[in-house]
Design an enzyme around this catalytic site. Structure first.
Site, PDB file in Angstrom:
ATOM      1  N   CYS A 114       0.817  -1.226   0.000  1.00  0.00           N
ATOM      2  CA  CYS A 114       0.000   0.000   0.000  1.00  0.00           C
ATOM      3  C   CYS A 114       0.843   1.264   0.000  1.00  0.00           C
ATOM      4  CB  CYS A 114      -0.946  -0.013   1.188  1.00  0.00           C
ATOM      5  SG  CYS A 114      -1.996  -1.461   1.189  1.00  0.00           S
ATOM      6  N   HIS A 254      -3.928   6.794   2.468  1.00  0.00           N
ATOM      7  CA  HIS A 254      -4.198   5.473   1.886  1.00  0.00           C
ATOM      8  C   HIS A 254      -5.542   4.973   2.406  1.00  0.00           C
ATOM      9  CE1 HIS A 254      -4.008   1.406   0.640  1.00  0.00           C
ATOM     10  NE2 HIS A 254      -3.854   0.940   1.874  1.00  0.00           N
ATOM     11  N   ASN A 284     -10.011  -1.006  -0.845  1.00  0.00           N
ATOM     12  CA  ASN A 284      -8.560  -0.835  -0.773  1.00  0.00           C
ATOM     13  C   ASN A 284      -7.933  -1.385  -2.050  1.00  0.00           C
ATOM     14  OD1 ASN A 284      -5.845  -0.867  -0.228  1.00  0.00           O
ATOM     15  ND2 ASN A 284      -6.014  -1.896   1.761  1.00  0.00           N
TER      16      ASN A 284
HETATM   17  N1  COA Z   1     -18.212  -9.999   7.911  1.00  0.00           N
HETATM   18  C1  COA Z   1     -18.723 -10.271   9.116  1.00  0.00           C
HETATM   19  N2  COA Z   1     -17.943 -10.565  10.173  1.00  0.00           N
HETATM   20  C2  COA Z   1     -16.608 -10.548   9.990  1.00  0.00           C
HETATM   21  C3  COA Z   1     -16.032 -10.271   8.757  1.00  0.00           C
HETATM   22  C4  COA Z   1     -16.888  -9.984   7.681  1.00  0.00           C
HETATM   23  N3  COA Z   1     -16.437  -9.673   6.463  1.00  0.00           N
HETATM   24  N4  COA Z   1     -14.678 -10.317   8.876  1.00  0.00           N
HETATM   25  C5  COA Z   1     -14.439 -10.644  10.148  1.00  0.00           C
HETATM   26  N5  COA Z   1     -15.598 -10.780  10.823  1.00  0.00           N
HETATM   27  C6  COA Z   1     -15.797 -11.128  12.217  1.00  0.00           C
HETATM   28  C7  COA Z   1     -14.644 -11.886  12.819  1.00  0.00           C
HETATM   29  O1  COA Z   1     -14.738 -13.253  12.539  1.00  0.00           O
HETATM   30  C8  COA Z   1     -14.835 -11.583  14.281  1.00  0.00           C
HETATM   31  O2  COA Z   1     -15.827 -12.417  14.787  1.00  0.00           O
HETATM   32  P1  COA Z   1     -15.705 -13.046  16.267  1.00  0.00           P
HETATM   33  O3  COA Z   1     -15.682 -11.862  17.179  1.00  0.00           O
HETATM   34  O4  COA Z   1     -16.942 -13.880  16.379  1.00  0.00           O
HETATM   35  O5  COA Z   1     -14.435 -13.810  16.279  1.00  0.00           O
HETATM   36  C9  COA Z   1     -15.357 -10.157  14.279  1.00  0.00           C
HETATM   37  O6  COA Z   1     -15.896  -9.935  12.976  1.00  0.00           O
HETATM   38  C10 COA Z   1     -14.327  -9.117  14.561  1.00  0.00           C
HETATM   39  O7  COA Z   1     -13.177  -9.407  13.773  1.00  0.00           O
HETATM   40  P2  COA Z   1     -11.916  -8.484  13.773  1.00  0.00           P
HETATM   41  O8  COA Z   1     -10.858  -9.064  12.912  1.00  0.00           O
HETATM   42  O9  COA Z   1     -11.587  -8.116  15.186  1.00  0.00           O
HETATM   43  O10 COA Z   1     -12.546  -7.203  13.053  1.00  0.00           O
HETATM   44  P3  COA Z   1     -11.920  -5.793  12.929  1.00  0.00           P
HETATM   45  O11 COA Z   1     -12.781  -4.810  13.547  1.00  0.00           O
HETATM   46  O12 COA Z   1     -10.466  -5.773  13.287  1.00  0.00           O
HETATM   47  O13 COA Z   1     -12.026  -5.548  11.337  1.00  0.00           O
HETATM   48  C11 COA Z   1     -10.551  -5.554   9.451  1.00  0.00           C
HETATM   49  C12 COA Z   1     -11.328  -6.396  10.464  1.00  0.00           C
HETATM   50  C13 COA Z   1      -9.764  -6.479   8.554  1.00  0.00           C
HETATM   51  C14 COA Z   1     -11.540  -4.740   8.658  1.00  0.00           C
HETATM   52  C15 COA Z   1      -9.605  -4.617  10.227  1.00  0.00           C
HETATM   53  O14 COA Z   1      -8.856  -5.341  11.157  1.00  0.00           O
HETATM   54  C16 COA Z   1      -8.665  -3.858   9.362  1.00  0.00           C
HETATM   55  O15 COA Z   1      -9.060  -2.953   8.642  1.00  0.00           O
HETATM   56  N6  COA Z   1      -7.359  -4.170   9.438  1.00  0.00           N
HETATM   57  C17 COA Z   1      -6.336  -3.395   8.773  1.00  0.00           C
HETATM   58  C18 COA Z   1      -6.349  -3.527   7.300  1.00  0.00           C
HETATM   59  C19 COA Z   1      -5.223  -2.706   6.782  1.00  0.00           C
HETATM   60  O16 COA Z   1      -5.026  -1.577   7.156  1.00  0.00           O
HETATM   61  N7  COA Z   1      -4.423  -3.219   5.934  1.00  0.00           N
HETATM   62  C20 COA Z   1      -3.261  -2.428   5.591  1.00  0.00           C
HETATM   63  C21 COA Z   1      -2.577  -2.951   4.525  1.00  0.00           C
HETATM   64  S1  COA Z   1      -3.526  -2.832   3.119  1.00  0.00           S
END
Ligand code: COA
Length: 334
Positions: A114, A254, A284
């Site tokens: 990114c 980003h 993204n």
């Molecule tokens: N739909 C529904 N539920 C989902 C899901 C989806 N698409 N993806 C994950 N979940 C669930 C998980 O399984 C988890 O369930 P649980 O509590 O029963 O275990 C819950 O949602 C929370 O998951 P978590 O991973 O803690 O969510 P989050 O709030 O961290 O959001 C991302 C996930 C990936 C959106 C977030 O972590 C993120 O944006 N990360 C950074 C990405 C990034 O910046 N990348 C940079 C390089 S490009």
């Protein structure tokens, strides 16, 4: 003093839209979860498997040349930030140059996920500042849907396809790329990677069975690093350049997650009216997000505007670039 000015910007997006509702039919997710946790409503997807990253980049680079009234033969160097190259080699940069007839250019691909575009303009600016080159094209583009596991709901809802390009040219005016701060920490590679297909895990039945040719991300860990590092590096570039929040015309962040962008803007003391955003429409697009933002907002940009461009991505890689916009975008923007 010679500086590198961004003198044109162009983008390209595949036509097919994949909405959150469409994703509800593919994985166990909801429109509401995706919007609340990421800010994304829809993304673009290149469905034509005959088209690879270079094919999607070509219209953007040609549009750049058209806008600036130059021939591809005038390009000295083309840097392509991407983690979804057409193939391991030749480079996507070389393929783009061949397709557009940029026969006097050399170039290379830059792998910084990114941060690919900001690493690219920082690198390209040096060739301009030394007086070596007059026209450097920097492309930031990814077809992330080609490396997504459509059974992994935590990654397949985040990414999309698309990207853009800018032209860097010399200027002696007080505009252009004024400063940059870049960082990398390879220890972050365990949290965000695509392990298969390189020399450590060459493609095999095992790598395919173990889904090693897809993006792997530990979302929460990446989130924590991203929100901290993007805010910190943005504050750093402000301090180095004596910029107060009121001096900044635009934050160009980003587009990984709206919550990361909001956290960065808060730390900088910048209100949402000064933050470029398009994550709701494109998701993204990795190296593509920042040139796409500049393309979308070009019409609103004025000569002398202060832009802080910040990114965080796989590597880990992160950084900020301070740009004084070099031209009146109202004549050129879409
Ligand atoms: N739909 C529904 N539920 C989902 C899901 C989806 N698409 N993806 C994950 N979940 C669930 C998980 O399984 C988890 O369930 P649980 O509590 O029963 O275990 C819950 O949602 C929370 O998951 P978590 O991973 O803690 O969510 P989050 O709030 O961290 O959001 C991302 C996930 C990936 C959106 C977030 O972590 C993120 O944006 N990360 C950074 C990405 C990034 O910046 N990348 C940079 C390089 S490009």
């Amino acid at each position: 003093m010679i500086r590198a000015a961004i003198t044109a910007v162009a983008g390209n997006l595949p036509e097919t839209v994949l909405s959150n509702k469409d994703l509800e039919k593919i994985v166990d997710t909801t429109d509401e979860w995706i919007i609340t946790r990421t800010g994304i409503k829809e993304r673009r997807i290149e469905k034509d498997l005959n088209k690879a990253t270079s094919d999607v980049a070509v219209p953007a680079v040609l549009e750049l040349c058209r806008k600036r009234g130059i021939s591809p033969e005038e390009i000295d160097l083309l840097i392509c930030g991407t983690v979804t190259p057409d193939m391991m080699f030749p480079s996507t940069s070389n393929l783009i140059c061949a397709k557009i007839g940029a026969k006097n250019a050399w170039g290379f691909d830059l792998t910084a996920a990114c941060s690919g575009f900001i690493f690219g303009i920082s690198t390209g600016s040096q060739f301009i500042m030394t007086g070596k080159y007059k026209k450097v094209v920097v492309v930031g583009i990814d077809l992330m849907t080609r490396i997504l596991n459509w059974e992994d709901r935590s990654t397949c809802v985040i990414f999309g396809d698309g990207g853009g390009a800018v032209l860097l040219e010399p200027t002696e005016e007080e505009v252009g790329i004024m400063d940059f701060v870049l960082h990398a920490d390879g220890n972050g590679g365990t949290n965000l990677n695509m392990r298969g297909g390189g020399s450590r895990f060459p493609a095999s039945h095992d790598t395919v069975e173990n889904k090693m040719h897809y993006v792997y991300q530990e979302g929460q860990s990446v989130f924590k690093h991203a929100i901290y590092s993007m805010a910190e590096v943005s504050a750093d570039i402000m301090k180095r350049n004596n910029l107060k929040a009121e001096d900044i015309t635009w934050l160009v962040p980003h587009q990984a997650n709206k919550r990361i962008v909001d956290g960065t803007a808060n730390k900088m003391g910048i209100g949402p009216e000064k933050v470029m955003m398009n994550i709701e429409r494109y998701g993204n697009t990795t190296a593509g997000t920042i040139p796409l933002l500049l393309w979308d907002y070009e019409k609103q940009l004025k000569k002398g505007d202060n832009l802080v461009i910040s990114a965080f991505g796989g590597g880990f890689t992160w950084g900020s670039v301070f740009v004084k916009w070099a031209y009146d975008g109202s004549k050129y923007g879409k």
